[in-house]
Design an enzyme around this catalytic site. Sequence first.
Site, PDB file in Angstrom:
ATOM      1  N   THR A 117       1.456  -5.022   7.541  1.00 24.41           N
ATOM      2  CA  THR A 117       2.805  -4.514   7.809  1.00 24.41           C
ATOM      3  C   THR A 117       3.033  -4.363   9.305  1.00 24.41           C
ATOM      4  OG1 THR A 117       2.705  -3.276   5.734  1.00 24.41           O
ATOM      5  CG2 THR A 117       4.403  -2.617   7.307  1.00 24.41           C
ATOM      6  N   LEU A 118       2.096  -3.690   9.967  1.00 32.21           N
ATOM      7  CA  LEU A 118       2.297  -3.417  11.387  1.00 32.21           C
ATOM      8  C   LEU A 118       2.145  -4.658  12.242  1.00 32.21           C
ATOM      9  CD1 LEU A 118       0.760   0.097  11.543  1.00 32.21           C
ATOM     10  CD2 LEU A 118       3.129  -0.561  11.877  1.00 32.21           C
ATOM     11  N   ASP A 164      -3.454   0.336   6.883  1.00 31.27           N
ATOM     12  CA  ASP A 164      -4.394  -0.018   5.824  1.00 31.27           C
ATOM     13  C   ASP A 164      -4.922  -1.423   6.136  1.00 31.27           C
ATOM     14  OD1 ASP A 164      -5.681   0.339   3.348  1.00 31.27           O
ATOM     15  OD2 ASP A 164      -4.035  -0.537   2.237  1.00 31.27           O
TER      16      ASP A 164
HETATM   17  P1  IMP Z   1      -0.821  -2.319   5.223  1.00 30.10           P
HETATM   18  O1  IMP Z   1       0.195  -3.377   5.490  1.00 30.10           O
HETATM   19  O2  IMP Z   1      -1.840  -2.760   4.208  1.00 30.10           O
HETATM   20  O3  IMP Z   1      -1.471  -1.762   6.449  1.00 30.10           O
HETATM   21  O4  IMP Z   1      -0.064  -1.190   4.413  1.00 30.10           O
HETATM   22  C1  IMP Z   1       0.500  -0.094   4.975  1.00 30.10           C
HETATM   23  C2  IMP Z   1       1.370   0.578   3.943  1.00 30.10           C
HETATM   24  O5  IMP Z   1       0.697   0.664   2.663  1.00 30.10           O
HETATM   25  C3  IMP Z   1       1.637   2.012   4.351  1.00 30.10           C
HETATM   26  O6  IMP Z   1       2.790   2.107   5.151  1.00 30.10           O
HETATM   27  C4  IMP Z   1       1.810   2.706   3.003  1.00 30.10           C
HETATM   28  O7  IMP Z   1       3.139   2.589   2.577  1.00 30.10           O
HETATM   29  C5  IMP Z   1       0.916   1.929   2.053  1.00 30.10           C
HETATM   30  N1  IMP Z   1      -0.395   2.588   1.868  1.00 30.10           N
HETATM   31  C6  IMP Z   1      -1.592   2.181   2.303  1.00 30.10           C
HETATM   32  N2  IMP Z   1      -2.568   3.035   1.958  1.00 30.10           N
HETATM   33  C7  IMP Z   1      -1.949   4.038   1.290  1.00 30.10           C
HETATM   34  C8  IMP Z   1      -2.440   5.272   0.690  1.00 30.10           C
HETATM   35  O8  IMP Z   1      -3.625   5.620   0.699  1.00 30.10           O
HETATM   36  N3  IMP Z   1      -1.485   6.046   0.092  1.00 30.10           N
HETATM   37  C9  IMP Z   1      -0.165   5.722   0.056  1.00 30.10           C
HETATM   38  N4  IMP Z   1       0.315   4.590   0.609  1.00 30.10           N
HETATM   39  C10 IMP Z   1      -0.575   3.765   1.222  1.00 30.10           C
END
Ligand code: IMP
Length: 179
Positions: free
Chosen positions: A110-111, A106
């Site tokens: 996190t990654l 997203d």
């Molecule tokens: P990032 O650090 O913003 O890339 O978040 C990644 C994490 O957000 C994923 O591993 C999910 O746990 C959560 N996430 C992001 N988008 C969604 C979605 O559309 N549905 C459910 N969980 C999401």
Amino acid sequence: MAQQKKKIEPKTLISEERIQARIRELAAQIDQDYADSDRLICVGVLKGSVFFMVDLLKQLKTPIAVDFFQTSSYGAGTEPGEVRIRKDIDMSIRGKDVLLIEDIVDTGYTLRTILDLLRFRGARSVKLCALLDKETRREVEVPIDYLGFPIEDVFVIGYGLDYDQLYRNLPYIGYLETE
Ligand code: IMP
């Protein structure tokens, strides 16, 4: 009398058949790329990646070891994008090939955090396999080596992804239609 909760039926975005077909393609590609590897450490990010990870790893012929991270990106005193490691991996990855497996990318925070940590610990190689990519939401760059499906900016559920901890066990990727 107890109030009856209305059950909302999710709409399908990506069917079970499409997911499983794409997983077979990804597994073939990964097997080809790691043909010389005698041990690939596959690291999943709990909890969302588990369903995807299990189906993907069952298709691989490359010898693998399995480990997990768990993160959280909220809580008192955290900045936006500040990711906490709640559970670290158990294995030593120094000099090893690591494949990080995630449900969805997203914002990328996190990654980015996990990839930096794995590289800092001296992995020989670190690659990323993600089932879904919401590219328009990205705030930090995260190259995805193996991608299932790019998707629009819609909140998705199922196949590991939750809404308030529910819907993870749907065999497909869906979304909830708001009225
Ligand atoms: P990032 O650090 O913003 O890339 O978040 C990644 C994490 O957000 C994923 O591993 C999910 O746990 C959560 N996430 C992001 N988008 C969604 C979605 O559309 N549905 C459910 N969980 C999401």
